[in-house]
Design a protein around this motif. Structure first.
Motif, PDB file in Angstrom:
ATOM      1  N   ALA A  42       0.830  -1.212   0.000  1.00  0.00           N
ATOM      2  CA  ALA A  42       0.000   0.000   0.000  1.00  0.00           C
ATOM      3  C   ALA A  42       0.860   1.256   0.000  1.00  0.00           C
ATOM      4  CB  ALA A  42      -0.935  -0.011   1.206  1.00  0.00           C
ATOM      5  N   GLY A  43       2.005   1.210   0.752  1.00  0.00           N
ATOM      6  CA  GLY A  43       2.885   2.367   0.784  1.00  0.00           C
ATOM      7  C   GLY A  43       3.516   2.673  -0.549  1.00  0.00           C
ATOM      8  N   ASN A  44       3.811   1.637  -1.339  1.00  0.00           N
ATOM      9  CA  ASN A  44       4.407   1.860  -2.656  1.00  0.00           C
ATOM     10  C   ASN A  44       3.397   2.368  -3.673  1.00  0.00           C
ATOM     11  OD1 ASN A  44       6.904   0.987  -1.704  1.00  0.00           O
ATOM     12  ND2 ASN A  44       6.440  -1.160  -2.158  1.00  0.00           N
ATOM     13  N   GLU A  45       2.136   1.992  -3.497  1.00  0.00           N
ATOM     14  CA  GLU A  45       1.113   2.397  -4.451  1.00  0.00           C
ATOM     15  C   GLU A  45       0.628   3.819  -4.236  1.00  0.00           C
ATOM     16  OE1 GLU A  45      -1.941  -0.462  -4.061  1.00  0.00           O
ATOM     17  OE2 GLU A  45      -0.832  -2.106  -5.037  1.00  0.00           O
ATOM     18  N   LEU A  46       0.710   4.310  -3.010  1.00  0.00           N
ATOM     19  CA  LEU A  46       0.158   5.628  -2.695  1.00  0.00           C
ATOM     20  C   LEU A  46       1.235   6.703  -2.802  1.00  0.00           C
ATOM     21  CD1 LEU A  46      -1.953   4.680   0.435  1.00  0.00           C
ATOM     22  CD2 LEU A  46      -2.839   5.269  -1.816  1.00  0.00           C
ATOM     23  N   PRO A  47       0.836   7.967  -3.041  1.00  0.00           N
ATOM     24  CA  PRO A  47       1.811   9.071  -3.021  1.00  0.00           C
ATOM     25  C   PRO A  47       2.331   9.299  -1.604  1.00  0.00           C
ATOM     26  CG  PRO A  47      -0.415   9.904  -3.313  1.00  0.00           C
ATOM     27  CD  PRO A  47      -0.513   8.424  -3.452  1.00  0.00           C
ATOM     28  N   PHE A  48       3.476   9.974  -1.515  1.00  0.00           N
ATOM     29  CA  PHE A  48       4.126  10.132  -0.219  1.00  0.00           C
ATOM     30  C   PHE A  48       3.675  11.380   0.531  1.00  0.00           C
ATOM     31  CE2 PHE A  48       6.965   7.403  -2.619  1.00  0.00           C
ATOM     32  CZ  PHE A  48       7.275   6.413  -1.698  1.00  0.00           C
ATOM     33  N   THR A  49       3.010  12.287  -0.080  1.00  0.00           N
ATOM     34  CA  THR A  49       2.543  13.514   0.576  1.00  0.00           C
ATOM     35  C   THR A  49       1.045  13.669   0.358  1.00  0.00           C
ATOM     36  OG1 THR A  49       3.056  14.831  -1.390  1.00  0.00           O
ATOM     37  CG2 THR A  49       4.760  14.667   0.323  1.00  0.00           C
ATOM     38  N   PHE A  50       0.380  14.131   1.391  1.00  0.00           N
ATOM     39  CA  PHE A  50      -1.064  14.397   1.335  1.00  0.00           C
ATOM     40  C   PHE A  50      -1.325  15.732   2.014  1.00  0.00           C
ATOM     41  CE2 PHE A  50      -1.026   9.807   0.815  1.00  0.00           C
ATOM     42  CZ  PHE A  50      -2.015   9.587  -0.130  1.00  0.00           C
ATOM     43  N   THR A 110     -10.752  10.979  -0.663  1.00  0.00           N
ATOM     44  CA  THR A 110      -9.415  10.396  -0.504  1.00  0.00           C
ATOM     45  C   THR A 110      -9.481   8.972   0.035  1.00  0.00           C
ATOM     46  OG1 THR A 110      -8.579  12.616  -0.039  1.00  0.00           O
ATOM     47  CG2 THR A 110      -7.138  10.773   0.516  1.00  0.00           C
ATOM     48  N   LEU A 111     -10.415   8.711   0.988  1.00  0.00           N
ATOM     49  CA  LEU A 111     -10.483   7.397   1.627  1.00  0.00           C
ATOM     50  C   LEU A 111     -11.471   6.449   0.950  1.00  0.00           C
ATOM     51  CD1 LEU A 111     -10.501   8.493   5.395  1.00  0.00           C
ATOM     52  CD2 LEU A 111      -8.544   7.826   4.002  1.00  0.00           C
ATOM     53  N   GLN A 112     -12.221   6.916   0.024  1.00  0.00           N
ATOM     54  CA  GLN A 112     -13.271   6.089  -0.578  1.00  0.00           C
ATOM     55  C   GLN A 112     -12.654   4.965  -1.411  1.00  0.00           C
ATOM     56  OE1 GLN A 112     -16.023   8.319  -2.928  1.00  0.00           O
ATOM     57  NE2 GLN A 112     -17.616   6.744  -2.887  1.00  0.00           N
ATOM     58  N   ASN A 113     -13.264   3.782  -1.274  1.00  0.00           N
ATOM     59  CA  ASN A 113     -12.847   2.576  -2.027  1.00  0.00           C
ATOM     60  C   ASN A 113     -11.381   2.222  -1.781  1.00  0.00           C
ATOM     61  OD1 ASN A 113     -15.447   2.486  -3.164  1.00  0.00           O
ATOM     62  ND2 ASN A 113     -14.818   3.824  -4.856  1.00  0.00           N
ATOM     63  N   GLN A 173      -5.904   3.099   3.802  1.00  0.00           N
ATOM     64  CA  GLN A 173      -6.402   4.195   4.629  1.00  0.00           C
ATOM     65  C   GLN A 173      -5.464   4.482   5.800  1.00  0.00           C
ATOM     66  OE1 GLN A 173     -10.521   4.000   5.701  1.00  0.00           O
ATOM     67  NE2 GLN A 173     -11.148   3.071   3.756  1.00  0.00           N
ATOM     68  N   LYS A 174      -4.859   3.447   6.349  1.00  0.00           N
ATOM     69  CA  LYS A 174      -3.902   3.644   7.434  1.00  0.00           C
ATOM     70  C   LYS A 174      -2.690   4.427   6.947  1.00  0.00           C
ATOM     71  CE  LYS A 174      -1.036   1.125  10.743  1.00  0.00           C
ATOM     72  NZ  LYS A 174      -0.631  -0.197  11.248  1.00  0.00           N
ATOM     73  N   ILE A 175      -2.158   4.073   5.770  1.00  0.00           N
ATOM     74  CA  ILE A 175      -1.006   4.785   5.222  1.00  0.00           C
ATOM     75  C   ILE A 175      -1.363   6.238   4.901  1.00  0.00           C
ATOM     76  CG2 ILE A 175       0.610   4.863   3.284  1.00  0.00           C
ATOM     77  CD1 ILE A 175       1.220   2.675   5.261  1.00  0.00           C
ATOM     78  N   ILE A 176      -2.573   6.463   4.367  1.00  0.00           N
ATOM     79  CA  ILE A 176      -3.000   7.828   4.027  1.00  0.00           C
ATOM     80  C   ILE A 176      -3.065   8.704   5.278  1.00  0.00           C
ATOM     81  CG2 ILE A 176      -4.943   9.198   3.189  1.00  0.00           C
ATOM     82  CD1 ILE A 176      -5.512   6.924   1.200  1.00  0.00           C
ATOM     83  N   LEU A 177      -3.685   8.172   6.335  1.00  0.00           N
ATOM     84  CA  LEU A 177      -3.804   8.952   7.568  1.00  0.00           C
ATOM     85  C   LEU A 177      -2.443   9.194   8.197  1.00  0.00           C
ATOM     86  CD1 LEU A 177      -5.726  10.277   9.564  1.00  0.00           C
ATOM     87  CD2 LEU A 177      -5.959   8.095  10.737  1.00  0.00           C
ATOM     88  N   GLU A 178      -1.583   8.196   8.160  1.00  0.00           N
ATOM     89  CA  GLU A 178      -0.243   8.356   8.729  1.00  0.00           C
ATOM     90  C   GLU A 178       0.546   9.436   7.995  1.00  0.00           C
ATOM     91  OE1 GLU A 178       3.781   5.650   9.523  1.00  0.00           O
ATOM     92  OE2 GLU A 178       2.008   4.793   8.540  1.00  0.00           O
ATOM     93  N   ARG A 179       0.499   9.423   6.667  1.00  0.00           N
ATOM     94  CA  ARG A 179       1.266  10.409   5.901  1.00  0.00           C
ATOM     95  C   ARG A 179       0.657  11.796   5.982  1.00  0.00           C
ATOM     96  NH1 ARG A 179       2.880   6.731   0.534  1.00  0.00           N
ATOM     97  NH2 ARG A 179       4.287   5.326   1.698  1.00  0.00           N
TER      98      ARG A 179
END
Length: 867
Positions: A434-442, A454-457, A463-469
């Motif tokens: 999941a970390g490799n698939e998502l962008p590093f900044t939000f 952002t969190l849909q689907n 979602q954990k990686i998104i919230l953490e970043r």
């Protein structure tokens, strides 16, 4: 012949005594003042029986002349020199004097700004000049070296001829005798012109000197090589020795950069001691908050309790060692908070709870294997609902006879270490993917809809990686404005949780949502810690909103989101405080739900049992008592009692007297263990046998734990009186051995508690008996004409001192008034004498002036006659 007496001596003594009596002044009876007494005592001698006011006044005036008058004359005058130098008053050696005076001078010159600059205030000199003056590189040549006028002109000074001509008698006053002599204006213009010319010449010389100096500096290297060049073939010069490793290391260490001085590192013992003191302080503060002993609300002792006291502020003091609840960076508790009740642990850490969920303790290995297979199929062990279910399931599972706390190491399984390793590796791989698939900044969402987009689907890992970043990229340390943005993000997360658990009809969806919440929980906790005030206000507003919605339909249990928020409160805030702005309203909210909501369907029973488990978790440390929990559990037991139309068994509302929904009419099959309570029970619609057995088993386990939790209360037997009455009417022949064991355990422990309980009757406080008056001496006081109050010895002594103080105060005021009157007379006398002297001086001046005027008039008359 007889010796004759000295008649002459006797006659002289008589004569002297006679003369003395004659010289004594006889007192005037009108000047004698007799001091009267109210009560005359016979035989009592008084010193001040007769007084002489005139003589006493004269003595007082004479005394004031020698004391007060001298002080008045010497006021504001100093007629003596005091040597206040250090060491001059005492006998101190000369060296000690010098050192003490030097230390005083240095201390006086010491300034706060120069505390770290040693010897900064000392001025170093060399041959009478400071180093700062020497380093200016000025030309020290004196003016006497330039004797010639040309040199003076070069140096910018005026020559001797010009100064003699212009300044000393020259200029306008000079008479040259020649025609065409220069005027004063022309001389001034010539002076200015020559001055400018000399300045220009001086500037040219200075620029030439600087140019030559710079040229010399640039060519200095070449000159140095020529001067310092040596003969290479000089045999006397010895070759340089080769440096060994030691010399190299020594030179490296010599020129190595040195660090600044700092505090020494603490030893392990000091660190452990400080950590122990810090934990003890935190524990003491937590206990004070739990008991209500705060700075704003100190309690010196127990308050009076009336007969109708409802024990709203009743506090139970426990001897059980409490622990401080702390969390690590991932949001997990660092300290294992456990209330051992009946050999089971309540409030374990998440790892132990997951171990409870994933590895169930059963009586046989076959049952363990079957439950492990079922859990592997379900795949929802890590959810927040299962975390709470783990607490419920630990109560519904069988336990060994030793009654030791259930830990991860004591749970039997085929290979738990391998299974935990596989789970952790799979989760790790999923997070890496999941970390490799998502962008590093939000960016932080400005509105709730952008967060939903952002969190849909997205999977739980995404979602954990998104919230953490989001939290890391917008940390408050990077910008002060990020703190408000993270507070808004926390409010949006609460709204997201509310949307996840609102109007859920499918058990699978509910299970997935709980699993998602368990995944996001560590980062939600970190988000709350970054802005604690905002988290406090946001959760408080949510609880208020849910309570207002509940009041509109107080007969029906609210949605599952309320349970989630109540669980979040226990994770974010301390539930053991005596009063808390959020936890205390949550207590009242849960009490209202258990007391007013009707129990019609199985999901209502599951909801109520979940709330009772939350109450048990809230009160695990503080040992408080919420009556509605015992009432609700008693109502569950009442629903399991077979009813007859003839005899009605009373029950507290909202339960109905004739309800038999949980009565088991057939023998339960022991080959199929009762299913544990899970998320599906919160949406249950039918009363199955499995649900009835599991419900009764969980109720008995909760009652056992509440009994252990409340056993120190003096009214513990009365609290469980209805429970004991209902249990005696339940037929246990149809239930499995697991339920029978819990039933027997509660009955035995309750009987033991009743036999050991000793009631202490209320009695009046014993007073100290008074001593008989017959044994005290009867003292009759002599009447002195004054009325004395009947008071204690201390009060009488105080009254005596106050009377003496008043008397002395009046005497002091009287003496001050007389001193003031005496000084007033002295001042008036001085003023009169000064006015008299001034008048005499004025008269003498007028007299002298009149004599002078008469003499002047006489001279004027003589002049007129001569004319």
């Amino acid at each position: 012949m007889a010796k004759t007496k000295n008649r002459k001596r006797i006659s002289v003594e008589k004569i002297q005594k006679k003369r003395q009596n004659q010289t004594e002044k006889k007192l005037n009876p009108f000047e004698v003042h007799i001091n009267k007494e109210k009560m005359r005592v016979l035989g009592k001698k008084l010193k001040n029986e007769k007084g002489l006011p005139g003589v006493s006044r004269a003595k007082a005036i004479q005394k004031r002349k020698h004391t007060l008058l001298n002080e008045y004359k010497l006021q504001h005058k100093v007629n003596k020199f005091m040597d206040k130098r250090i060491g001059e008053r005492g006998q101190v050696p000369q060296e000690d004097k010098i050192m003490a005076r030097f230390a005083a001078v240095r201390a006086k010159a010491h300034n706060r700004k120069s505390i770290f600059n040693l010897a900064d205030d000392e001025v170093l000199t060399h041959r009478g000049q400071t180093l700062s003056e020497i380093e200016k590189f000025d030309d020290p040549r004196s003016e006497d070296e330039d004797d010639d006028d040309d040199d003076k002109r070069k140096n910018g000074r005026l020559d001797a001829n010009f100064v003699e001509e212009v300044h000393f008698g020259g200029g306008v006053l000079t008479s040259t005798g020649q025609e065409g002599a220069k005027t004063h204006k022309q001389l001034i213009e010539q002076l200015i012109e020559e001055s400018k010319k000399r300045k220009a010449e001086k500037q040219k010389i200075k620029e030439a000197t600087l140019e030559l100096t710079e040229k010399l500096d640039t060519e200095w290297k070449d000159l140095v090589q020529l001067v310092s060049k040596k003969d290479k073939k000089d045999a006397s010069e010895e070759p340089k020795p080769n440096l060994d490793d030691y010399d190299k290391v020594m030179r490296e260490l010599r020129f190595e950069a040195r660090g600044t001085v700092s505090d020494r590192l603490k030893t392990e013992d000091e660190i452990a001691k400080e950590e122990k003191e810090r934990l003890e302080k935190l524990e003491q503060e937590r206990l004070e908050r739990m008991r209500g002993f705060t700075e704003n609300n100190p309690k010196s002792g127990p308050n009076h309790r009336s007969a109708d006291d409802l024990d709203d502020d009743f506090v139970i003091e426990s001897d059980v060692e409490d622990n401080v609840l702390t969390y690590d960076e991932e949001g997990k508790s660092n300290v294992k908070i456990r209330a051992e009740i009946n050999g089971k642990s309540i409030g374990d850490s998440e790892e132990e709870v997951e171990a409870h969920v994933s590895n169930n303790l059963e009586e046989s290995d076959d049952e363990v294997e079957e439950e492990q297979e079922e859990e592997e199929e379900s795949g929802s062990e890590d959810s927040l609902a299962d975390l709470k279910e783990g607490e419920e399931d630990s109560n519904s599972e069988s336990e060994p006879e030793t009654k030791e706390p259930i830990t991860k190491d004591k749970i039997p399984s085929k290979n738990p270490e391998k299974k935990d390793k596989e789970i952790s590796e799979s989760e790790k791989k999923e997070l890496e993917k999941a970390g490799n698939e998502l962008p590093f900044t939000f960016q932080l969402p400005e509105i709730y809809e952008s967060l939903m987009e952002t969190l849909q689907n997205k999977s739980p890992a995404h979602q954990k990686i998104i919230l953490e970043r989001m939290i890391k990229c917008n940390h408050p340390s990077l910008s002060q404005a990020n703190k408000a943005g993270l507070g808004l993000l926390f409010a949006y997360i609460l709204q997201y949780i509310n949307d996840l658990f609102s109007d859920i009809e499918n058990a699978e969806v509910c299970r997935n949502n709980f699993k998602l919440l368990a995944t996001l929980m560590p980062h939600i906790f970190d988000l709350a810690q970054l802005n604690k005030e905002n988290a406090h206000n946001s959760i408080l507003e949510v609880i208020k909103e849910k309570h207002q919605e509940f009041r509109k339909k107080s007969k029906k249990y609210p949605g599952l989101e309320v349970l989630v928020f109540l669980k979040l409160v226990s994770l974010f805030f301390s539930t053991s405080d005596f009063r808390h702005q959020i936890v205390t309203p949550c207590f009242m909210f849960m009490e209202q739900m258990l007391r007013t909501c009707k129990v019609k369907e199985p999901k209502d029973i599951s909801y109520g049992l979940f709330v009772c488990t939350l109450v048990l978790e809230y009160t695990a440390l503080s040992k408080r008592f919420l009556p509605s929990t015992i009432t609700f559990l008693s109502g569950i037991l009442h629903m399991a009692i077979p009813k007859k139309s003839v005899k009605i068994i009373k029950v507290v509302p909202p339960f109905k007297p004739l309800c038999t929904d949980l009565v088991l009419t057939e023998t339960y099959n022991d080959s199929q263990p009762p299913q544990k309570f899970n998320v599906a029970n919160l949406l249950e619609q039918e009363f199955s046998d499995n649900f009835k057995v599991s419900c009764l088993h969980l109720t008995l386990k909760l009652l056992n734990e509440f009994r252990e939790n409340l056993q120190e209360l003096p009214s513990n037997v009365e609290i469980f009186a209805d429970v004991d009455k209902y249990l005696g009417q339940i037929s246990m022949e149809f239930y499995p051995d697991l339920v029978k064991r819990e039933y027997k355990e509660f009955c035995d422990s309750f009987s033991k508690m009743k036999s050991e309980r000793r009631l202490q009757h209320l009695v009046m406080e014993q007073k100290k008996p008074k001593a008989l008056r017959l044994y005290e001496p009867k003292i009759e006081e002599v009447y002195d004409g004054k009325r004395h109050k009947m008071q204690s010895k201390e009060k009488a002594e105080r009254a005596k001192l106050m009377h003496k103080l008043k008397k002395e105060t009046k005497g002091a005021i009287r003496e001050i008034r007389r001193d003031k009157s005496f000084l007033g007379r002295v001042k008036i006398t001085q003023q009169i004498q000064s006015d008299k002297e001034r008048t005499e001086k004025v008269k003498r001046i007028y007299s002298e002036a009149a004599n002078q005027q008469s003499e002047l008039n006489a001279l004027d008359r003589q002049k007129k006659r001569k004319k």
